[in-house]
Design an enzyme around this catalytic site. Structure first.
Site, PDB file in Angstrom:
ATOM      1  N   ASP A   8     -34.164  -9.663   6.673  1.00  0.00           N
ATOM      2  CA  ASP A   8     -35.096 -10.601   6.178  1.00  0.00           C
ATOM      3  C   ASP A   8     -33.771 -11.802   6.378  1.00  0.00           C
ATOM      4  O   ASP A   8     -33.053 -11.537   6.661  1.00  0.00           O
ATOM      5  CB  ASP A   8     -35.516 -10.463   4.675  1.00  0.00           C
ATOM      6  N   HIS A   9     -34.644 -13.309   5.624  1.00  0.00           N
ATOM      7  CA  HIS A   9     -33.908 -14.172   5.313  1.00  0.00           C
ATOM      8  C   HIS A   9     -32.052 -14.567   5.109  1.00  0.00           C
ATOM      9  O   HIS A   9     -31.472 -15.854   5.622  1.00  0.00           O
ATOM     10  CB  HIS A   9     -34.634 -15.328   5.406  1.00  0.00           C
ATOM     11  N   CYS A  65     -30.332  -7.125   4.148  1.00  0.00           N
ATOM     12  CA  CYS A  65     -31.033  -8.434   3.151  1.00  0.00           C
ATOM     13  C   CYS A  65     -30.067  -9.172   2.627  1.00  0.00           C
ATOM     14  O   CYS A  65     -29.388  -8.902   2.878  1.00  0.00           O
ATOM     15  CB  CYS A  65     -31.610  -7.904   2.467  1.00  0.00           C
ATOM     16  N   GLY A  66     -30.161  -9.635   1.136  1.00  0.00           N
ATOM     17  CA  GLY A  66     -29.096 -10.419   0.155  1.00  0.00           C
ATOM     18  C   GLY A  66     -28.555  -9.637  -0.104  1.00  0.00           C
ATOM     19  O   GLY A  66     -26.995  -9.754   0.388  1.00  0.00           O
ATOM     20  N   THR A  67     -28.503  -9.097  -0.076  1.00  0.00           N
ATOM     21  CA  THR A  67     -27.884  -7.965  -1.244  1.00  0.00           C
ATOM     22  C   THR A  67     -27.820  -6.174  -0.307  1.00  0.00           C
ATOM     23  O   THR A  67     -26.396  -5.656  -0.792  1.00  0.00           O
ATOM     24  CB  THR A  67     -28.076  -7.238  -2.693  1.00  0.00           C
ATOM     25  N   GLY A  68     -28.485  -5.970   0.641  1.00  0.00           N
ATOM     26  CA  GLY A  68     -28.450  -4.611   0.939  1.00  0.00           C
ATOM     27  C   GLY A  68     -29.705  -4.014   0.653  1.00  0.00           C
ATOM     28  O   GLY A  68     -29.534  -2.480   0.344  1.00  0.00           O
ATOM     29  N   ILE A  69     -29.902  -3.519  -1.038  1.00  0.00           N
ATOM     30  CA  ILE A  69     -30.261  -2.841  -2.039  1.00  0.00           C
ATOM     31  C   ILE A  69     -31.368  -3.153  -2.307  1.00  0.00           C
ATOM     32  O   ILE A  69     -31.723  -2.118  -2.054  1.00  0.00           O
ATOM     33  CB  ILE A  69     -29.166  -4.009  -3.307  1.00  0.00           C
ATOM     34  N   GLY A  70     -32.047  -3.827  -1.869  1.00  0.00           N
ATOM     35  CA  GLY A  70     -33.854  -4.348  -1.763  1.00  0.00           C
ATOM     36  C   GLY A  70     -34.603  -2.648  -0.707  1.00  0.00           C
ATOM     37  O   GLY A  70     -34.903  -2.731  -0.533  1.00  0.00           O
ATOM     38  N   HIS A  98     -20.957  13.457   4.558  1.00  0.00           N
ATOM     39  CA  HIS A  98     -21.983  14.194   3.237  1.00  0.00           C
ATOM     40  C   HIS A  98     -23.932  14.438   3.274  1.00  0.00           C
ATOM     41  O   HIS A  98     -24.242  14.883   2.852  1.00  0.00           O
ATOM     42  CB  HIS A  98     -21.728  14.116   2.539  1.00  0.00           C
ATOM     43  N   ARG A 132     -22.544  23.552   3.325  1.00  0.00           N
ATOM     44  CA  ARG A 132     -23.012  22.978   1.624  1.00  0.00           C
ATOM     45  C   ARG A 132     -24.331  22.188   1.622  1.00  0.00           C
ATOM     46  O   ARG A 132     -25.202  21.357   1.189  1.00  0.00           O
ATOM     47  CB  ARG A 132     -21.977  23.327   1.068  1.00  0.00           C
ATOM     48  N   HIS A 133     -23.686  21.295   2.498  1.00  0.00           N
ATOM     49  CA  HIS A 133     -24.323  19.497   2.906  1.00  0.00           C
ATOM     50  C   HIS A 133     -25.501  19.740   2.679  1.00  0.00           C
ATOM     51  O   HIS A 133     -26.675  19.574   3.241  1.00  0.00           O
ATOM     52  CB  HIS A 133     -23.657  18.722   3.365  1.00  0.00           C
TER      53      HIS A 133
END
Length: 144
Positions: A8-9, A65-70, A98, A132-133
């Site tokens: 995004d921007h 994005c700005g934070t990568g979170i959204g 993992h 296991r993963h």
């Protein structure tokens, strides 16, 4: 590798830097992101990247994005997508080893202590450990 990327921007400069680095390493990059700071919504950009990835033939996707979170949250809303928000070489390695992440996210307004290129190099060179993963990944892929 063949990689899809969208942004995004809030991550125009970072996306351009990532694309240039990946291409300099000989990787094929399908750039679905924007190259201006005109406002676009990160859920739409994540959906574009996921839709393209799901057509097949890609090794993984990158969303920014700005934070990568959204944008990582948005990508993870799609069945079968395991998007990891990585911020150092340890999380880059573990995302693959993992969690067998098939997407990674970065923030264009985040100050990383290690170069994003180094984080991508670690992610791309790490193998999924399986074992296991694998059962956990199967459970993740059944959610949503």
């Amino acid at each position: 590798m063949k990689i899809v990327i969208a942004n995004d921007h809030g991550a125009v400069a970072l996306k351009k830097r990532i694309v240039a680095w990946l291409e300099s390493k000989g990787h094929e990059v399908v750039n679905l992101g924007i190259d201006t700071e005109d406002r676009v919504d990160y859920p739409d950009q994540a959906a574009r990247a996921v839709s393209e990835y799901c057509k097949g033939g890609y090794d993984f996707g990158i969303v920014c994005c700005g934070t990568g979170i959204g944008i990582s949250i948005a990508a993870n809303r799609h069945r079968g997508i395991r998007c990891a928000l990585i911020h150092d070489t340890y999380t880059a390695s573990m995302a693959k080893a993992h969690n067998n992440a098939n997407f990674v996210a970065f923030g264009g307004r985040v100050s990383y202590h290690e170069p994003v290129e180094q984080l991508l190099e670690v992610f791309m060179s790490t193998e999924f450990e399986g074992g296991r993963h694998s059962g956990r990944i199967e459970k993740l892929d059944m959610l949503g």
